[in-house]
Motif scaffolding. Structure first.
Motif, mmCIF file in Angstrom:
data_model
loop_
_atom_site.group_PDB
_atom_site.id
_atom_site.type_symbol
_atom_site.label_atom_id
_atom_site.label_comp_id
_atom_site.label_asym_id
_atom_site.label_seq_id
_atom_site.Cartn_x
_atom_site.Cartn_y
_atom_site.Cartn_z
ATOM 1 N N MET A 1 56.429 119.785 49.481
ATOM 2 C CA MET A 1 55.935 119.366 48.164
ATOM 3 C C MET A 1 55.669 117.880 48.152
ATOM 4 O O MET A 1 56.292 117.115 48.878
ATOM 5 C CB MET A 1 56.932 119.767 47.089
ATOM 6 N N LEU A 66 71.357 111.777 52.107
ATOM 7 C CA LEU A 66 71.884 112.724 53.084
ATOM 8 C C LEU A 66 72.783 113.726 52.375
ATOM 9 O O LEU A 66 73.077 114.788 52.887
ATOM 10 C CB LEU A 66 72.686 111.986 54.169
ATOM 11 N N ASP A 67 73.247 113.347 51.179
ATOM 12 C CA ASP A 67 74.173 114.190 50.432
ATOM 13 C C ASP A 67 73.772 114.134 48.955
ATOM 14 O O ASP A 67 73.022 113.241 48.544
ATOM 15 C CB ASP A 67 75.606 113.648 50.625
ATOM 16 N N ARG A 86 67.348 120.412 50.227
ATOM 17 C CA ARG A 86 67.412 119.885 51.585
ATOM 18 C C ARG A 86 66.073 119.342 52.092
ATOM 19 O O ARG A 86 65.996 118.216 52.590
ATOM 20 C CB ARG A 86 67.885 121.032 52.489
ATOM 21 N N ASP A 87 65.023 120.151 51.940
ATOM 22 C CA ASP A 87 63.712 119.747 52.451
ATOM 23 C C ASP A 87 63.123 118.590 51.656
ATOM 24 O O ASP A 87 62.507 117.681 52.218
ATOM 25 C CB ASP A 87 62.738 120.935 52.411
ATOM 26 N N ALA A 90 64.703 115.518 52.719
ATOM 27 C CA ALA A 90 64.160 115.087 54.016
ATOM 28 C C ALA A 90 62.883 114.285 53.820
ATOM 29 O O ALA A 90 62.671 113.252 54.460
ATOM 30 C CB ALA A 90 63.906 116.303 54.905
ATOM 31 N N GLU A 91 62.054 114.725 52.882
ATOM 32 C CA GLU A 91 60.809 114.000 52.618
ATOM 33 C C GLU A 91 61.082 112.616 52.032
ATOM 34 O O GLU A 91 60.427 111.645 52.397
ATOM 35 C CB GLU A 91 59.918 114.806 51.660
ATOM 36 N N ARG A 93 63.813 110.865 52.446
ATOM 37 C CA ARG A 93 64.376 110.031 53.519
ATOM 38 C C ARG A 93 63.270 109.463 54.387
ATOM 39 O O ARG A 93 63.295 108.307 54.797
ATOM 40 C CB ARG A 93 65.332 110.852 54.400
ATOM 41 N N ASN A 94 62.292 110.324 54.676
ATOM 42 C CA ASN A 94 61.202 109.886 55.537
ATOM 43 C C ASN A 94 60.353 108.813 54.861
ATOM 44 O O ASN A 94 59.937 107.840 55.482
ATOM 45 C CB ASN A 94 60.324 111.091 55.900
ATOM 46 N N PRO A 119 59.723 108.502 63.118
ATOM 47 C CA PRO A 119 59.625 108.913 61.708
ATOM 48 C C PRO A 119 58.201 109.302 61.323
ATOM 49 O O PRO A 119 58.006 110.152 60.463
ATOM 50 C CB PRO A 119 60.067 107.660 60.939
ATOM 51 N N TYR A 122 57.178 113.013 61.537
ATOM 52 C CA TYR A 122 57.618 113.975 60.529
ATOM 53 C C TYR A 122 57.033 113.684 59.158
ATOM 54 O O TYR A 122 57.267 114.422 58.223
ATOM 55 C CB TYR A 122 59.148 113.969 60.446
ATOM 56 N N GLY A 123 56.307 112.599 59.036
ATOM 57 C CA GLY A 123 55.860 112.156 57.722
ATOM 58 C C GLY A 123 54.617 112.861 57.213
ATOM 59 O O GLY A 123 54.021 113.687 57.895
ATOM 60 N N ASN A 124 54.234 112.495 56.003
ATOM 61 C CA ASN A 124 53.067 113.088 55.362
ATOM 62 C C ASN A 124 51.836 112.204 55.485
ATOM 63 O O ASN A 124 50.820 112.466 54.867
ATOM 64 C CB ASN A 124 53.351 113.313 53.869
#
Lengths: 271, 409
Positions: A1, A66-67, A86-87, A90-91, A93-94, A119, A122-124
């Motif tokens: 998303m 992370l939490d 979670r996902d 992750a976005e 964080r990235n 990084p 994994y990014g957009n």
């Protein structure tokens, strides 16, 4: 998303309100954070200090997405990240966070430039390989490692490895740099060198959050937040007398003099 | 979506880089798959080779071949195989006249004899047959001619030598036109047969002498019976029809009512072939499954190493998660790594699988035949094993908690 739109630049980059974290260890509930309120403006350099068990690491994990907090809100760069899955985290964080770890955590047998590019994989952003390589080189140049792009971690000193890690954190141009004891594995001279890099980045406008238990290191920040028993115990702005170079520091006033906690009773200071 | 496609490509690269970084371990991991795939291909090649060589031997019997030999005989309610033949040359004549599905028929009778030719002598079997025999067995004369219809009718003492017999009696190669003695009677050699090699039982088919059956019956055996009949059906489709016609005719001629067991037995080439085909199929399955098990063990090896790799790289996974990798990216990375290992291992295995059967043929003398099916099957199976055994470790990696993973020592 796609992450929601960022708020106007005037809003704090990091805004934590009544944040709690409760761990459940079998029958026992551990209240790691008991209601944290913290606001960090764009361009600040904040050191978070605290003894082990203070909740400092828990706070860092939540700030680093992370939490998740048990209750309370956490807005990062205008986005409420406290309820993301979670996902989505992750976005975030990235996109928003640049991590620097105590033990560098570079991939072995992988060139500096490839480590820095990681990084971006994994990014957009959808960068092509040459674009990624260009960004990676720029980030390495910012931490003073131009010319060492093709070195492997084993060919670099500890300080240089940590600088590669900082470049990796910088490469996505995150909203905050989050450094967890970045000098913990370095000798004092190299520590000064690495902290100097953070200061330089902060001078250039980067928001830096530094987790440390070393007063000497915290002394380089502009603001020190002291966490104890799951609460913010003290939050002080330091009149920073910053030396651009470690050599020049001896000539000016000692930075430690400006640091308020050196006069605190020993048992209240971290070890 | 362009970005996600690019990201997939990047992650693929990441997985492959991990293999390249651990070359020795990757090779050892692949070893199980390499051996498994090479094994499957080799074993199937050996099995197929064996069965096709058996097939070739069976085909050497002749086309649409049917063999009639004496069956159990009834004497006073006691059923036994007496060894005494009820077959006569008249049966052959009747079959030829009354069975439309039969194209060729030849009597067959046999005796063993010590043959003398000049200084040489050789113990072998002498078969008495009719002029149809070369057509039934698809067996031509290499040198000279086969005996004629006249020779059969007049029971002339002529004979055709098998290649082995000719070699032993006439090392100089001057057999045709010479004279030999069979049981002290002189026979003229009119021809030498082409070499045909061993039969299914490994007996040398070239170690025999062929003579008119009338001559063998009257001059060597003194028996009115023949020991078997060779038949050739008109076509492969008519083999069963020919057998039915012959069975009816034999019952009529030997006065055996329907429902009672006939006193003759028949075996067609197909029946002989299907029996041995069954045998070689069993052999192939046995060898193939042994090899498939080694492939499975190879797969478990991959899972083992991938699990070790996940544990060993826990911090790396933690870093990747911290800097923004999602669970599925990590899953994909490790899954691709496992698939790549098994696919590359499979490819090397296919290479070896194409090489080893050649070596087997060259050094062990076994016939082998690599089949495309077994290559595809083994390779496909190897790839599937990569997915299957790679999934569990990959999922384990993707479910790690970044905080724990970063703290892992």
């Amino acid at each position: 998303m796609a992450p929601p739109q960022s708020a106007p630049a005037t809003a704090p980059v990091l805004e934590i309100h009544d944040l709690t974290k409760v761990y459940r260890m079998g029958e026992v509930e551990v209240h790691a954070l008991k209601g944290i309120n913290l606001s960090v403006e764009q361009g600040e350099f904040v050191a978070i200090m605290g003894p082990s068990g203070s909740g400092k690491s828990t706070l860092m994990n939540i700030i680093g997405c992370l939490d998740r907090p048990t209750a309370g809100t956490y807005r990062l760069d205008g986005i409420d990240v406290s309820r993301l899955d979670r996902d989505q985290r992750a976005e975030i964080r990235n996109d928003k966070i640049g991590f620097v770890f105590q033990s560098f955590n570079l991939l072995a047998r992988t060139r500096a430039t490839e480590n820095v590019e990681l990084p971006l994989l994994y990014g957009n952003l959808g960068l092509t390989a040459p674009e990624r390589a260009k960004r990676s080189r720029e980030a390495l140049a910012r931490v003073g490692l131009a010319g060492r792009e093709d070195h492997y971690p084993s060919q670099l000193s500890g300080g240089q490895q940590q600088r590669v890690a900082i470049a990796r954190a910088l490469v996505t141009d995150p909203a905050i740099l989050l450094a967890d004891e970045p000098t913990g594995n370095l000798d004092s001279r190299t520590s000064e060198e690495v902290i100097g890099i953070f200061q330089g980045l902060n001078d250039a406008g980067k928001t830096v959050i530094l987790i440390t238990h070393e007063p000497d290191i915290a002394a380089h920040a502009r603001r020190v937040v002291y966490v104890r028993d799951g609460l913010i115990w003290r939050d002080e702005r330091i009149v920073q007398v910053r030396a651009k170079h470690p050599d020049a520091a001896a000539e000016g006033p000692e930075p430690a003099v400006a640091f308020p906690f050196t006069i605190a009773p020993p048992e209240e200071v971290v070890r | 979506m362009k970005v996600s496609a690019m990201r997939m490509l990047n992650i693929t690269k990441v997985g492959l880089m991990a293999i390249a970084r651990n070359k020795m371990r990757s090779l050892l991991t692949m070893l199980g798959i390499i051996i498994g795939v090479a094994c499957v291909i080799t074993m199937v090649a050996v099995g197929t080779g064996a069965s096709s060589s058996i097939q070739a031997t069976i085909n050497s019997l002749g086309s649409n071949f049917i063999m009639i030999f004496p069956g159990a005989a009834m004497s006073g309610g006691m059923r036994s195989f007496t060894g005494e033949s009820k077959l006569t040359p008249e049966d052959v004549t009747a079959i030829k006249a009354e069975c439309p599905a039969v194209s060729y028929a030849s009597a067959g009778t046999r005796t063993n004899a010590q043959i003398v030719a000049g200084e040489q002598n050789w113990g072998t079997q002498v078969w008495g047959v009719d002029v149809d025999w070369p057509f039934i067995r698809a067996w031509n004369v290499a040198d000279g001619d086969f005996f004629t219809d006249v020779d059969v009718r007049t029971a002339t003492r002529v004979c055709v030598l098998g290649a082995t017999v000719a070699e032993n009696l006439f090392p100089a190669g001057d057999a045709v036109g010479s004279s030999i003695r069979i049981k002290h009677l002189p026979f003229k050699v009119v021809g030498v047969l082409e070499r045909k090699g061993g039969n299914m039982m490994g007996q040398d088919q070239d170690d025999q002498i062929i003579a008119p059956y009338t001559t063998v019956m009257k001059q060597l055996l003194g028996s009115p019976r023949i020991s078997m009949i060779y038949i050739s059906a008109r076509s492969a489709d008519q083999v069963q029809e020919a057998q039915n016609e012959i069975d009816a005719l034999m019952r009529q001629r030997h006065r055996i009512p329907p429902g009672q067991e006939s006193d003759v037995n028949m075996r067609s080439q197909e029946e002989i072939a299907s029996t041995s085909e069954q045998t070689s199929k069993t052999l192939s399955i046995l060898l193939g499954s042994a090899a498939a098990i080694s492939l499975l063990v190879g797969g478990i090896g991959i899972m083992n190493i991938m699990l070790v790799s996940v544990t060993e790289r826990t911090r790396e996974i933690g870093v990747r998660l911290a800097i923004g990798a999602k669970g599925r990216h990590v899953l994909l990375q490790f899954l691709l790594e496992a698939i790549a290992l098994s696919v590359v291992g499979g490819a090397i295995g296919v290479g070896l699988g194409l090489l080893i059967p050649n070596l087997v043929t060259r050094f062990a003398g076994l016939p082998t035949q690599v089949s495309t099916g077994s290559v595809l099957l083994a390779f496909g199976f190897a790839a599937a094993i990569g997915v299957f055994f790679g999934f569990y470790p990959a999922r384990k990696a993707s479910r790690l908690d970044p905080i724990d993973a970063l703290r892992y020592e």
